[in-house]
Design an enzyme around this catalytic site. Structure first.
Site: not given
Ligand code: KIV
Length: 287
Positions: A49, A120, A187
């Site tokens: 996203d 998430e 992250e």
């Molecule tokens: O949306 C994204 O790019 C992510 C990565 C940073 C893992 O979730």
């Protein structure tokens, strides 16, 4: 581009890769970026996203919808990469009911061609994760600095820096692992915590701003290649400055246009001479 055929990467293969060579993951949002990622040997392509930030020019990821993610996931899966294609579930696509969560995950698979989804959050997302897994869709977890929680976190801040917060993230990782996710993105967490979690869970961990002691690494395509807006987070290593190369190329194009050097003979279509002569003789302005 390198185009050696290789075996298709599956979610169970990623799950089984713990302890092996480090997993290689990168984001992609369209066919060209997917081809580049796959030719470079990606194990996993995440249609993140983060498309909101690096492609659509928005400040947060909160603005993208399931429709947006389906659109970009379809572009990536359309190149039929050997890498596993993971579709990111956007904010509010898995925060309401379990039924809507499964329906939205199903759209990323059925309409977008995703082979797994990422969402998430830790313990509070377990009912949604179990339901998506129950629909036979592999799930990748994502904990730590979760950008969809930007307002709740009070900004983009490294998470788990204090003992209680670190313990909470370890509990989240355990819960995701027990639920059956095939991998977990960590992250924006301190290296010691990422290492602890990596030792604690059976699913491979994939770090972004989580130090080296994880099972794989991921970066955002545009950050790695220098195609961003110049703001580069500490954890990014920029391997190329394609933005600069692109500006130089477009500048040369414009210079050639103004000098009359473009297009040249070889870049121009022609018609047979007799057709051209007949056409020109029709033209009252022609000699
Ligand atoms: O949306 C994204 O790019 C992510 C990565 C940073 C893992 O979730």
């Amino acid at each position: 581009m390198r185009d050696e055929p290789r075996d298709k990467v599956t979610a169970p293969a990623v799950r089984a890769a713990k302890g092996g060579p480090k997993l290689r993951m990168i984001t992609a949002y369209d066919a060209p970026s997917a081809r580049i990622a796959d030719s470079a040997g990606a194990d996993i392509i995440l249609v993140g996203d983060s498309v909101a930030n690096v492609v659509l020019g928005r400040d947060t990821t909160l603005t993208v919808t399931v429709d947006d993610m389906v659109h970009h996931t379809r572009a990536v899966s359309g190149v039929r990469p050997a890498a596993l294609v993971v579709g990111d579930m956007p904010w509010m696509s898995y925060h309401v009911s379990v039924e809507d969560t499964v329906r939205n995950a199903g759209r990323l698979v059925r309409e977008g061609g995703a082979e797994a989804v990422k969402l998430e959050g830790g313990r509070k997302r377990i009912p949604m994760i179990e339901a998506v897994l129950g629909a036979e869709i592999p799930v990748m977890g994502h904990i730590g600095l979760t950008p969809q929680s930007v307002h709740a976190m009070g900004g983009y801040r490294v998470q788990g820096k204090q003992v209680e917060a670190a313990r909470a993230l370890i509990a989240d990782a355990r819960a995701l692992d027990d639920a059956g996710v095939f991998s977990i993105v960590l992250e924006g967490v301190p290296d010691v915590l990422a290492e602890l979690i990596t030792k604690e869970v059976g699913a491979p961990t994939i770090g972004i701003g989580a130090g080296p002691k994880v099972d794989g690494q991921v970066l955002v395509f545009h950050d790695l290649l220098g195609l961003g807006d110049g703001r580069i987070p500490k954890f990014v290593r920029q391997y190329a400055d394609l933005g600069e190369i692109a500006v130089a190329a477009v500048t040369r194009f414009f210079e050639d246009v103004q000098k009359g050097d473009f297009p040249a003979e070889a870049e121009t279509y022609h018609m047979p001479d007799e057709v051209a002569r007949a056409l020109l003789s029709d033209d009252p302005g022609a000699a």
